[in-house]
Design a protein around this motif. Structure first.
Motif, short mmCIF file in Angstrom:
data_model
loop_
_atom_site.label_atom_id
_atom_site.label_comp_id
_atom_site.label_asym_id
_atom_site.label_seq_id
_atom_site.Cartn_x
_atom_site.Cartn_y
_atom_site.Cartn_z
N THR A 109 6.15 5.62 1.91
CA THR A 109 6.67 4.47 1.83
C THR A 109 5.61 4.01 2.19
O THR A 109 5.17 2.50 1.28
CB THR A 109 7.37 4.74 3.14
OG1 THR A 109 9.25 5.07 3.34
CG2 THR A 109 8.24 2.94 3.36
N LEU A 110 4.34 4.69 2.92
CA LEU A 110 3.40 3.91 2.94
C LEU A 110 2.48 3.97 1.92
O LEU A 110 2.12 2.57 0.95
CB LEU A 110 2.44 3.83 3.97
CG LEU A 110 2.57 3.97 5.31
CD1 LEU A 110 1.61 4.88 6.27
CD2 LEU A 110 2.33 2.56 6.13
N PHE A 111 2.58 4.58 0.86
CA PHE A 111 1.97 4.69 -0.61
C PHE A 111 2.32 3.73 -0.92
O PHE A 111 1.67 2.66 -2.33
CB PHE A 111 2.04 5.73 -1.02
CG PHE A 111 1.40 5.97 -2.52
CD1 PHE A 111 0.21 6.22 -3.08
CD2 PHE A 111 2.17 5.47 -3.69
CE1 PHE A 111 -0.86 6.30 -3.93
CE2 PHE A 111 1.23 5.60 -4.42
CZ PHE A 111 0.45 6.13 -5.15
N CYS A 112 3.48 3.31 -1.02
CA CYS A 112 4.67 1.66 -2.14
C CYS A 112 4.08 0.74 -1.63
O CYS A 112 3.70 0.06 -1.75
CB CYS A 112 5.91 2.60 -2.21
SG CYS A 112 6.28 3.67 -3.05
N VAL A 113 4.79 0.36 0.02
CA VAL A 113 3.54 -0.51 0.46
C VAL A 113 2.24 -0.54 0.23
O VAL A 113 1.86 -1.97 -0.58
CB VAL A 113 3.63 -1.00 1.85
CG1 VAL A 113 3.09 -1.32 2.22
CG2 VAL A 113 5.35 -0.85 1.99
N GLY A 159 -1.60 -4.56 -3.07
CA GLY A 159 -2.12 -4.81 -4.13
C GLY A 159 -1.72 -4.57 -5.18
O GLY A 159 -2.98 -6.29 -5.49
N VAL A 160 -1.06 -4.91 -6.33
CA VAL A 160 -0.70 -5.67 -7.08
C VAL A 160 -0.69 -7.15 -6.54
O VAL A 160 -1.18 -8.27 -7.36
CB VAL A 160 1.29 -5.41 -7.59
CG1 VAL A 160 1.52 -6.34 -8.57
CG2 VAL A 160 0.95 -3.45 -8.25
N GLY A 161 0.07 -7.72 -5.48
CA GLY A 161 -0.46 -8.63 -4.93
C GLY A 161 -1.12 -9.48 -4.86
O GLY A 161 -1.02 -10.45 -4.57
N ALA A 162 -2.26 -8.42 -4.35
CA ALA A 162 -3.64 -9.59 -4.02
C ALA A 162 -3.64 -9.76 -5.62
O ALA A 162 -4.57 -11.30 -5.60
CB ALA A 162 -4.49 -8.63 -3.35
N GLY A 203 1.05 -15.04 -0.06
CA GLY A 203 2.31 -15.59 -0.05
C GLY A 203 2.62 -13.92 -1.37
O GLY A 203 3.18 -13.29 -1.04
N THR A 204 1.98 -13.84 -2.20
CA THR A 204 1.44 -12.45 -3.07
C THR A 204 1.57 -11.03 -2.64
O THR A 204 2.56 -10.63 -3.39
CB THR A 204 0.69 -12.83 -3.84
OG1 THR A 204 -0.51 -13.13 -3.84
CG2 THR A 204 0.84 -14.06 -4.88
N VAL A 205 0.80 -11.53 -2.23
CA VAL A 205 0.75 -10.18 -0.63
C VAL A 205 1.58 -9.66 -0.28
O VAL A 205 2.34 -8.35 -0.03
CB VAL A 205 -0.59 -10.36 -0.49
CG1 VAL A 205 -0.57 -9.22 1.04
CG2 VAL A 205 -1.96 -10.49 -0.41
#
Length: 241
Positions: free
Chosen positions: A32-36, A41-44, A79-81
């Motif tokens: 779960t932490l890996f996916c979060v 990172g993608v959101g950033a 917001g995206t993060v």
């Protein structure tokens, strides 16, 4: 094949029927932490990607990119993060639910996935092996008892199985017997070709993954073992050997 017992367990473990047992499972927290972290990172980087997109002479999704970059900073990046982290959390919870856990006992082996446990008596199992990212359990007659995606450390799994007296192979001993399936393939038992057609259709969508699993079980009842390689299906029939 029919000797495998399906046991709905929920959050409870099926008690061992004898002997000491060893439980192997992926860490739900780690998944779960890996996916979060990946989602965050993608959101950033999403705002940066949107701004670069707008600098191109022609860009797809120009409208959504303009709408996104119209939000002032730091609200945009925050917001995206947050959205990326939430998406990663949902993905991580689903991945943890789909992960395989293995309980190894001197008298039996149990595989748990999606809150469902299949238990196999020691005498039902001839050998266990790795086939790519999948764990395969084989019966003495060459039929497959189980084939599941496995994220467990392979050396640890192999050592645990050997420690309880199970045979382990680094690859499927019957791999050379698989033939690629194409519609109308000769030599298949009656009804198998139709099931393989349906399974090929089901594998095109993640929403039909459970249908593909059910169709694999139906094929096993006909004496047809199936393995996948990318979008291709391969089959063998131990009953013909």
């Amino acid at each position: 094949m029919e000797d495998a017992r399906n046991v709905q367990t929920g959050k409870k473990q099926v008690p061992p029927t004898g002997g000491t047992d060893t439980q192997l499972a992926e860490s739900a927290w780690a998944i779960t932490l890996f996916c979060v972290a990946c989602g965050a990172g993608v959101g950033a980087v999403l705002p940066l990607f949107a701004r670069l997109l707008l600098k191109l002479p022609w860009a797809p999704l120009e409208g959504p990119a303009e709408l996104l970059t119209s939000i002032p900073e730091p609200a945009l990046t925050l917001g995206t993060v947050a959205v990326g982290a939430l998406g990663g959390l949902l993905l991580g919870l689903d991945a943890a639910h789909e992960s395989l856990s293995v309980r190894v006992c001197d008298t039996h082996l149990a595989l748990t996935i999606r809150d469902s446990t299949r238990e196999f008596a020691r005498e039902e199992i001839a050998v266990l092996c790795r086939d790519g990212k999948q764990l395969v359990v084989l019966a003495p007659d060459g039929m497959e008892l189980a084939r599941e995606d496995c994220g467990l450390p392979w050396p640890r799994l192999a050592d645990t199985l050997a420690g309880h007296g199970y045979r382990w192979a680094q690859e499927d001993p019957y791999r050379a017997e698989f033939r690629r399936w194409v519609p109308g393939t000769p030599g298949l038992p009656e009804g198998a070709d139709a099931l393989l057609r349906a399974r090929a259709q089901a594998r095109r969508s993640d929403d039909d993954a459970e249908d593909a699993r059910d169709l694999r079980r139906e094929l096993l009842r006909l004496g047809v073992v199936v393995r996948d390689e990318e979008k291709r299906q391969y089959w063998r029939s131990p009953r013909q050997n």
